[in-house]
Design a protein around this motif. Structure first.
Motif, PDB file in Angstrom:
ATOM      1  N   LYS A  82      52.849  45.217  33.312  1.00 15.28           N
ATOM      2  CA  LYS A  82      51.476  45.467  32.855  1.00 15.28           C
ATOM      3  C   LYS A  82      50.443  44.774  33.743  1.00 15.28           C
ATOM      4  O   LYS A  82      49.253  45.102  33.683  1.00 15.28           O
ATOM      5  CB  LYS A  82      51.291  44.943  31.426  1.00 15.28           C
ATOM      6  CG  LYS A  82      52.305  45.437  30.412  1.00 15.28           C
ATOM      7  CD  LYS A  82      51.998  46.831  29.949  1.00 15.28           C
ATOM      8  CE  LYS A  82      52.995  47.249  28.856  1.00 15.28           C
ATOM      9  NZ  LYS A  82      52.731  48.600  28.357  1.00 15.28           N
ATOM     10  N   ILE A  83      50.882  43.831  34.538  1.00 17.04           N
ATOM     11  CA  ILE A  83      49.940  42.912  35.182  1.00 17.04           C
ATOM     12  C   ILE A  83      48.992  43.599  36.163  1.00 17.04           C
ATOM     13  O   ILE A  83      47.822  43.236  36.295  1.00 17.04           O
ATOM     14  CB  ILE A  83      50.706  41.765  35.871  1.00 17.04           C
ATOM     15  CG1 ILE A  83      49.747  40.593  36.119  1.00 17.04           C
ATOM     16  CG2 ILE A  83      51.419  42.212  37.123  1.00 17.04           C
ATOM     17  CD1 ILE A  83      50.442  39.287  36.387  1.00 17.04           C
ATOM     18  N   ASP A  84      49.463  44.636  36.860  1.00 18.65           N
ATOM     19  CA  ASP A  84      48.611  45.321  37.844  1.00 18.65           C
ATOM     20  C   ASP A  84      47.441  46.041  37.190  1.00 18.65           C
ATOM     21  O   ASP A  84      46.410  46.279  37.837  1.00 18.65           O
ATOM     22  CB  ASP A  84      49.439  46.319  38.655  1.00 18.65           C
ATOM     23  CG  ASP A  84      50.398  45.632  39.619  1.00 18.65           C
ATOM     24  OD1 ASP A  84      50.181  44.433  39.899  1.00 18.65           O
ATOM     25  OD2 ASP A  84      51.368  46.277  40.059  1.00 18.65           O
ATOM     26  N   ALA A  85      47.593  46.382  35.902  1.00 19.15           N
ATOM     27  CA  ALA A  85      46.529  47.107  35.199  1.00 19.15           C
ATOM     28  C   ALA A  85      45.508  46.153  34.567  1.00 19.15           C
ATOM     29  O   ALA A  85      44.515  46.616  33.982  1.00 19.15           O
ATOM     30  CB  ALA A  85      47.131  48.000  34.123  1.00 19.15           C
ATOM     31  N   LEU A  86      45.718  44.862  34.695  1.00 20.11           N
ATOM     32  CA  LEU A  86      44.832  43.879  34.057  1.00 20.11           C
ATOM     33  C   LEU A  86      43.907  43.237  35.075  1.00 20.11           C
ATOM     34  O   LEU A  86      44.249  43.082  36.249  1.00 20.11           O
ATOM     35  CB  LEU A  86      45.668  42.794  33.371  1.00 20.11           C
ATOM     36  CG  LEU A  86      46.653  43.286  32.302  1.00 20.11           C
ATOM     37  CD1 LEU A  86      47.518  42.133  31.820  1.00 20.11           C
ATOM     38  CD2 LEU A  86      45.912  43.925  31.127  1.00 20.11           C
ATOM     39  N   ASN A  87      42.736  42.842  34.596  1.00 17.13           N
ATOM     40  CA  ASN A  87      41.756  42.197  35.475  1.00 17.13           C
ATOM     41  C   ASN A  87      41.831  40.682  35.269  1.00 17.13           C
ATOM     42  O   ASN A  87      41.042  40.101  34.524  1.00 17.13           O
ATOM     43  CB  ASN A  87      40.354  42.720  35.166  1.00 17.13           C
ATOM     44  CG  ASN A  87      39.339  42.326  36.227  1.00 17.13           C
ATOM     45  OD1 ASN A  87      39.531  41.347  36.949  1.00 17.13           O
ATOM     46  ND2 ASN A  87      38.261  43.097  36.335  1.00 17.13           N
ATOM     47  N   ILE A  88      42.793  40.052  35.924  1.00 20.79           N
ATOM     48  CA  ILE A  88      43.025  38.620  35.748  1.00 20.79           C
ATOM     49  C   ILE A  88      41.804  37.808  36.172  1.00 20.79           C
ATOM     50  O   ILE A  88      41.443  36.817  35.519  1.00 20.79           O
ATOM     51  CB  ILE A  88      44.262  38.166  36.549  1.00 20.79           C
ATOM     52  CG1 ILE A  88      45.503  38.957  36.113  1.00 20.79           C
ATOM     53  CG2 ILE A  88      44.471  36.668  36.393  1.00 20.79           C
ATOM     54  CD1 ILE A  88      45.924  38.729  34.693  1.00 20.79           C
ATOM     55  N   LYS A  89      41.143  38.234  37.260  1.00 19.41           N
ATOM     56  CA  LYS A  89      39.968  37.497  37.743  1.00 19.41           C
ATOM     57  C   LYS A  89      38.875  37.439  36.688  1.00 19.41           C
ATOM     58  O   LYS A  89      38.211  36.412  36.499  1.00 19.41           O
ATOM     59  CB  LYS A  89      39.435  38.142  39.029  1.00 19.41           C
ATOM     60  CG  LYS A  89      40.328  37.945  40.235  1.00 19.41           C
ATOM     61  CD  LYS A  89      39.706  38.550  41.483  1.00 19.41           C
ATOM     62  CE  LYS A  89      40.603  38.323  42.698  1.00 19.41           C
ATOM     63  NZ  LYS A  89      40.012  38.925  43.929  1.00 19.41           N
ATOM     64  N   GLU A  90      38.688  38.546  35.973  1.00 17.83           N
ATOM     65  CA  GLU A  90      37.672  38.590  34.914  1.00 17.83           C
ATOM     66  C   GLU A  90      38.028  37.645  33.770  1.00 17.83           C
ATOM     67  O   GLU A  90      37.167  36.969  33.213  1.00 17.83           O
ATOM     68  CB  GLU A  90      37.528  40.019  34.390  1.00 17.83           C
ATOM     69  CG  GLU A  90      36.426  40.183  33.346  1.00 17.83           C
ATOM     70  CD  GLU A  90      36.308  41.612  32.859  1.00 17.83           C
ATOM     71  OE1 GLU A  90      36.251  41.814  31.628  1.00 17.83           O
ATOM     72  OE2 GLU A  90      36.290  42.528  33.709  1.00 17.83           O
ATOM     73  N   TYR A  91      39.315  37.583  33.439  1.00 17.08           N
ATOM     74  CA  TYR A  91      39.749  36.670  32.385  1.00 17.08           C
ATOM     75  C   TYR A  91      39.442  35.228  32.767  1.00 17.08           C
ATOM     76  O   TYR A  91      38.988  34.428  31.931  1.00 17.08           O
ATOM     77  CB  TYR A  91      41.260  36.805  32.138  1.00 17.08           C
ATOM     78  CG  TYR A  91      41.729  38.169  31.702  1.00 17.08           C
ATOM     79  CD1 TYR A  91      40.862  39.063  31.070  1.00 17.08           C
ATOM     80  CD2 TYR A  91      43.043  38.577  31.919  1.00 17.08           C
ATOM     81  CE1 TYR A  91      41.307  40.315  30.664  1.00 17.08           C
ATOM     82  CE2 TYR A  91      43.490  39.826  31.517  1.00 17.08           C
ATOM     83  CZ  TYR A  91      42.621  40.698  30.906  1.00 17.08           C
ATOM     84  OH  TYR A  91      43.062  41.930  30.503  1.00 17.08           O
ATOM     85  N   LEU A  92      39.662  34.877  34.042  1.00 15.31           N
ATOM     86  CA  LEU A  92      39.474  33.499  34.489  1.00 15.31           C
ATOM     87  C   LEU A  92      38.000  33.136  34.636  1.00 15.31           C
ATOM     88  O   LEU A  92      37.641  31.963  34.595  1.00 15.31           O
ATOM     89  CB  LEU A  92      40.221  33.266  35.798  1.00 15.31           C
ATOM     90  CG  LEU A  92      41.745  33.382  35.696  1.00 15.31           C
ATOM     91  CD1 LEU A  92      42.399  33.208  37.061  1.00 15.31           C
ATOM     92  CD2 LEU A  92      42.295  32.363  34.712  1.00 15.31           C
TER      93      LEU A  92
END
Length: 458
Positions: free
Chosen positions: A71-81
Motif C-alpha cells: 500500500k505504501i506507494d499509494a500513500l503520501n508519506i511526506k504529507e503525513y510527516l
C-alpha cells in the motif's frame, strides 16, 4: 507495553520514520476510536481499508501506524510527516499478521502470567465473566473486553498484559484454522470448552468440524496443561488427549438447584466441603458456569469464602438474560445474539419462572446455512413440556419453528416483520406478564424492546 524496537523485532518491520525508543501504550484498529497517543493498525477487509483513514488518525493525534508494503506507494508519506514529523511509521508485509506478531510477542514477554482460555459454541462470555469474578476476589485479573475474542480482538487484548496475576481470555472462532492462530498467541495453562453446538454451523459445515476446531485449543496449552470439559456434552464427554490433563464438570455436580424469579440457589462441594451458593441471575446455564468457576478458583487456591463471594457478586452483561421492569410487566432481553442451544436454554428458563403469563418473542437464528430449516423445526419441538402461554415469531426461518410449536403452545402468532410484532404485543400484553425476547443480532429484536420501553414508559 512495547517499545518501537520491540515492534520492529516482532514484525520484522522497517522503520520509515520515528524514534525507536518510544514506548507504545495503546493500539487501535478502528479509526473512529483513535485518541491522542494511540498506535493505529490499518486492517484491510471486504468493506474498507484502514489505510484510507491515516489522515484522520493523524489529525486525532495518533503516535504512529503500520503501513502494508503493497500500500505504501499509494500513500503520501511526506504529507503525513508535515502534519507530525515525529510519527512512528512502520512498514510490514501484512498488517493483520503484524498485529498477531506483536500480540504474541507481548504474551511471550509476560509468559509468567497464567492464562485461562474459554471457548465453546455458547456461554463463553458469561463463563469468562464468572471465572473473573471469582479470581478477582484475591488476584489482579485481566479479562477480555466486550467481544474481543477472535484473531483481531484477542491479540489486542494480549497487548494489555503487563502486571496482572492471571488472565481470563475468551477464544471465539469464525473459520477453520482460527483456533490455531489464537492458541499460538495466547498460550493458556487452563482451557475451558463449554459445549459443541450449531452456532455458525453455516460457516463450518458440520458439528464434527466445529468440534475439531474448538478442541484445537488443547494444542496450545502450556504449563499445567489443564483442559476442563463439559461432561454433559455429547461430543466433549468422549474427548481423549494424552498430552493434556483433562478434568470434567457436569450439572450433576450441583445439588438442590432452586430457580427463583431473580436468582438461583444450589449446593456443591468446594475443597470437599458441601457449600450453599447463590447466583444473582436466572437460567440453569449459570449453574454450570458457576461450577466451572469453582473448579478454576480451586486450581488457583482461592478460598472457599471468596469463591462463594465471587459467584454472588457476578453480574451478567446487558442483553444477556437481562430482566427489565416496564410499567406492570417484565421483559427478559436475551437479544445479544442467538444460537439454537442458547434459545432452547432461554425458553426453558422462561418456562420455570413464576409469572401470570409467559410470552416468547423469537426471530430467526442466522448463520445456519443449509441446516437452518431443520434446526428451526427441531426448536419448535422443544416447546413440548414447556409452560409457555404465547409464542410470537417473525422471520423467514421462524415459520418452520412455528409449524411444530403450534402443537404445544395454545396461542401462536407468526409475522414477517417487527412492526406487526409490536402491534401484537401492544394488543395482548397484560399486567404481571413476562416476555422473553431472542433472535440473531441482525434481526433487530432489541429495537422492539427499545420501542416498548419508550411506548409504555411515556
Amino acid at each position: 507495553m512495547l517499545k518501537v524496537t520491540d515492534i520492529l523485532k516482532a514484525t520484522n518491520g522497517k522503520l520509515i520514520n520515528g524514534n525507536k525508543e518510544l514506548m507504545i501504550t495503546n493500539y487501535k484498529i478502528d479509526s473512529r476510536e483513535v485518541n491522542n497517543g494511540d498506535f493505529f493498525i490499518p486492517l484491510s477487509g471486504e468493506k474498507t481499508d484502514g489505510h484510507k483513514y491515516l489522515d484522520m488518525v493523524i489529525d486525532k493525534g495518533c503516535c504512529g501506524f503500520f503501513v502494508a508494503k503493497d500500500k505504501i506507494d499509494a500513500l503520501n508519506i511526506k504529507e503525513y510527516l508535515i502534519k507530525n514529523k515525529n510519527l512512528i511509521i512502520i512498514e510490514v508485509e501484512d498488517t493483520l499478521i503484524a498485529l498477531h506478531s506483536i500480540g504474541e510477542y507481548n504474551r511471550d514477554i509476560h509468559i509468567s502470567i497464567p492464562i485461562v482460555a474459554v471457548t465453546g459454541s455458547v456461554g463463553k462470555t458469561s463463563t469468562r465473566e464468572i471465572i473473573s469474578s471469582v479470581l478477582s476476589q484475591e488476584k489482579k485479573v485481566m479479562t477480555t473486553e466486550k467481544n474481543m475474542n477472535g484473531n483481531i480482538g484477542l491479540p489486542l487484548m494480549t497487548l494489555k498484559l503487563q502486571d496482572q496475576d492471571v488472565g481470563v481470555f475468551e477464544a471465539g472462532v469464525d473459520f477453520v484454522g482460527e483456533m490455531d492462530i489464537l492458541t499460538k498467541i495466547l498460550k493458556p495453562e487452563i482451557a475451558v470448552i463449554t459445549n459443541i453446538g450449531t452456532s455458525h454451523i453455516g460457516k463450518f459445515g458440520s458439528k464434527d468440524i466445529i468440534y475439531q476446531e474448538k478442541t484445537k485449543i488443547a494444542n496450545g496449552l502450556v504449563g499445567r496443561k489443564i483442559l476442563l470439559l463439559n461432561k454433559d456434552d455429547e461430543y466433549l464427554k468422549n474427548y481423549k488427549n494424552d498430552n493434556v490433563n483433562i478434568e470434567f464438570y457436569s450439572i450433576n455436580d450441583a445439588k438442590n438447584i432452586k430457580m427463583n424469579n431473580d436468582y438461583i440457589e444450589f449446593d456443591t462441594y468446594i475443597y470437599n466441603k458441601l457449600e450453599h451458593l447463590k447466583i444473582n441471575d436466572i437460567g440453569e446455564h449459570n449453574v454450570l458456569n458457576s461450577l466451572i468457576a469453582i473448579k478454576i478458583g480451586q486450581l488457583y487456591n482461592i478460598s472457599s469464602k471468596n469463591i462463594i463471594k465471587g459467584i454472588d457478586k457476578y453480574r451478567n452483561f446487558s442483553r444477556r438474560m437481562e430482566k427489565i421492569k416496564i410499567k406492570d410487566f417484565t421483559i427478559i432481553d436475551d437479544t445479544y445474539n442467538a444460537s439454537p442451544s442458547s434459545t432452547e436454554s432461554g425458553l426453558k428458563t422462561l418456562s420455570n419462572l413464576n409469572y401470570k403469563r409467559k410470552i416468547a418473542v423469537l426471530a430467526d437464528i442466522l448463520e445456519l446455512g443449509e441446516y437452518s430449516k431443520k434446526i428451526h423445526e427441531d426448536l419448535g419441538e422443544c416447546f413440548r413440556g414447556l409452560n409457555i402461554d404465547v409464542l410470537i415469531a417473525y422471520g423467514d426461518a421462524m415459520k418452520y419453528l412455528v409449524n411444530n410449536a403450534r402443537k404445544y403452545v395454545s396461542k401462536v402468532f407468526y409475522f414477517k416483520d417487527e412492526k406487526e410484532v409490536i402491534e401484537k404485543i401492544e394488543s395482548i400484553i397484560q399486567k404481571d406478564d413476562i416476555i422473553y425476547f431472542k433472535g440473531s443480532n441482525a434481526m433487530n429484536v432489541n429495537k422492539i424492546i427499545e420501542y416498548l420501553k419508550e411506548d409504555f414508559m411515556n
